[in-house]
Write a protein that holds these residues in place. Structure first.
Motif, PDB file in Angstrom:
ATOM      1  N   ARG A 131      -2.181  -6.663 -21.060  1.00 22.46           N
ATOM      2  CA  ARG A 131      -2.207  -7.503 -22.254  1.00 22.46           C
ATOM      3  C   ARG A 131      -3.143  -8.691 -22.078  1.00 22.46           C
ATOM      4  O   ARG A 131      -3.880  -9.048 -23.010  1.00 22.46           O
TER       5      ARG A 131
ATOM      6  N   GLU B   5      -6.020  -9.407 -24.704  1.00 24.36           N
ATOM      7  CA  GLU B   5      -5.913 -10.627 -25.515  1.00 24.36           C
ATOM      8  C   GLU B   5      -7.166 -11.494 -25.349  1.00 24.36           C
ATOM      9  O   GLU B   5      -7.641 -12.102 -26.311  1.00 24.36           O
TER      10      GLU B   5
ATOM     11  N   GLU C 210       4.618 -11.952 -33.070  1.00 26.07           N
ATOM     12  CA  GLU C 210       3.692 -10.828 -33.188  1.00 26.07           C
ATOM     13  C   GLU C 210       2.719 -11.036 -34.349  1.00 26.07           C
ATOM     14  O   GLU C 210       1.516 -10.786 -34.225  1.00 26.07           O
TER      15      GLU C 210
ATOM     16  N   HIS D  79      -0.172 -13.328 -33.497  1.00 27.51           N
ATOM     17  CA  HIS D  79      -1.209 -12.706 -32.668  1.00 27.51           C
ATOM     18  C   HIS D  79      -2.017 -11.665 -33.435  1.00 27.51           C
ATOM     19  O   HIS D  79      -3.219 -11.498 -33.172  1.00 27.51           O
TER      20      HIS D  79
ATOM     21  N   LYS E 267       2.526  -3.473 -28.160  1.00 26.95           N
ATOM     22  CA  LYS E 267       3.594  -4.393 -28.591  1.00 26.95           C
ATOM     23  C   LYS E 267       4.985  -3.784 -28.403  1.00 26.95           C
ATOM     24  O   LYS E 267       5.951  -4.513 -28.176  1.00 26.95           O
ATOM     25  N   GLU E 268       5.101  -2.442 -28.472  1.00 27.32           N
ATOM     26  CA  GLU E 268       6.398  -1.809 -28.249  1.00 27.32           C
ATOM     27  C   GLU E 268       6.879  -2.057 -26.815  1.00 27.32           C
ATOM     28  O   GLU E 268       8.057  -2.327 -26.576  1.00 27.32           O
TER      29      GLU E 268
ATOM     30  N   TYR F  12       8.164  -5.711 -26.461  1.00 24.77           N
ATOM     31  CA  TYR F  12       9.209  -6.242 -27.336  1.00 24.77           C
ATOM     32  C   TYR F  12      10.434  -6.736 -26.573  1.00 24.77           C
ATOM     33  O   TYR F  12      10.949  -7.826 -26.832  1.00 24.77           O
TER      34      TYR F  12
ATOM     35  N   ARG G 238       9.644  -9.946 -24.821  1.00 27.13           N
ATOM     36  CA  ARG G 238       9.458 -11.042 -25.790  1.00 27.13           C
ATOM     37  C   ARG G 238      10.819 -11.593 -26.234  1.00 27.13           C
ATOM     38  O   ARG G 238      11.004 -12.802 -26.332  1.00 27.13           O
TER      39      ARG G 238
END
Length: 228
Positions: free
Chosen positions: A92, A96, A139, A142, A162-163, A166, A169
């Protein structure tokens, strides 16, 4: 396992996909906790389906690392792993940074305004207790940056990632002190794009993800008594 799982039937989605999606959401939102047994018959009765789509869903969840298959015992929700966290965040961080660099070059005034609006929406939610809403708003913040980057393939990869993020997070957002850190980091990202200060933004992206890794690893250590 006391949770009840209601399937929202959709004529355009096969039953096995609906079962898989329902169970996956229950895991990543914490309705099913690490260590919970996934018993086919019990789940089938709760969800009002046969055991076949349950079995298929469990095996698919195992491939995604959300379920552990244990010989002679069956299946259970996988624990949150420090190794998996590090792997995900390492990927990530690099994605990012790439997205932020592209957003710096391409972001429009309208997108910058939307980014700030989503920052404010997260800040408002962070004063409450709905961590699922906070995670979604984080989310959303971003994803404005991903959209501004203008690279569809990069956005697709980040959307898939993102899964995997999660559960971590949600763990991060349970603490009020970390929410305040997130507020400051989001604000700094917006300011760096607005002020055309790429270096500040890139430093903040790395700090943003590093802080999350440290916080979740500390929580895992406290809960599991293990160094990661």
């Amino acid at each position: 396992m006391n949770s009840d799982f209601t399937i929202v039937f959709n004529e355009f989605m096969p039953l096995k996909e609906l079962v898989f999606t329902t169970l996956k959401k229950a895991i990543i939102k914490g309705e099913l906790q690490p260590g919970d047994r996934l018993m086919e018959l019990q789940l089938a009765e709760k969800m009002g389906v046969s055991r076949t789509p349950i079995r298929e869903a469990i095996h698919k969840l195992a491939k995604e690392g959300l379920v552990t298959l244990i010989p002679r015992k069956g299946a259970e929700v996988a624990g949150i792993s420090g190794k998996t966290l590090r792997d995900v965040l390492q990927v990530r961080t690099n994605l990012e940074i790439m997205a932020f660099k592209l957003a710096y070059e391409n972001i429009t005034p309208e997108q910058l305004k939307e980014l700030d609006e989503r920052r404010i929406a997260f800040d408002n939610a962070a004063d409450g207790e709905d961590t699922i809403l906070m995670a979604e708003l984080d989310e959303n913040f971003h994803f404005v940056i991903y959209d501004a980057a203008g690279n569809n393939k990069l956005r697709e990869i980040l959307a898939n990632l993102k899964e995997s993020m999660y559960r971590y997070r949600l763990e991060y957002l349970k603490s009020h002190k970390y929410r305040d850190v997130l507020k400051d980091e989001h604000k700094a990202m917006v300011e760096s794009l607005r002020d055309r200060n790429l270096e500040k933004g890139l430093v903040m992206i790395e700090r943003h993800i590093d802080n999350q890794e440290k916080a979740v690893l500390l929580k895992l250590k406290e809960e599991q008594g293990t160094e990661f």
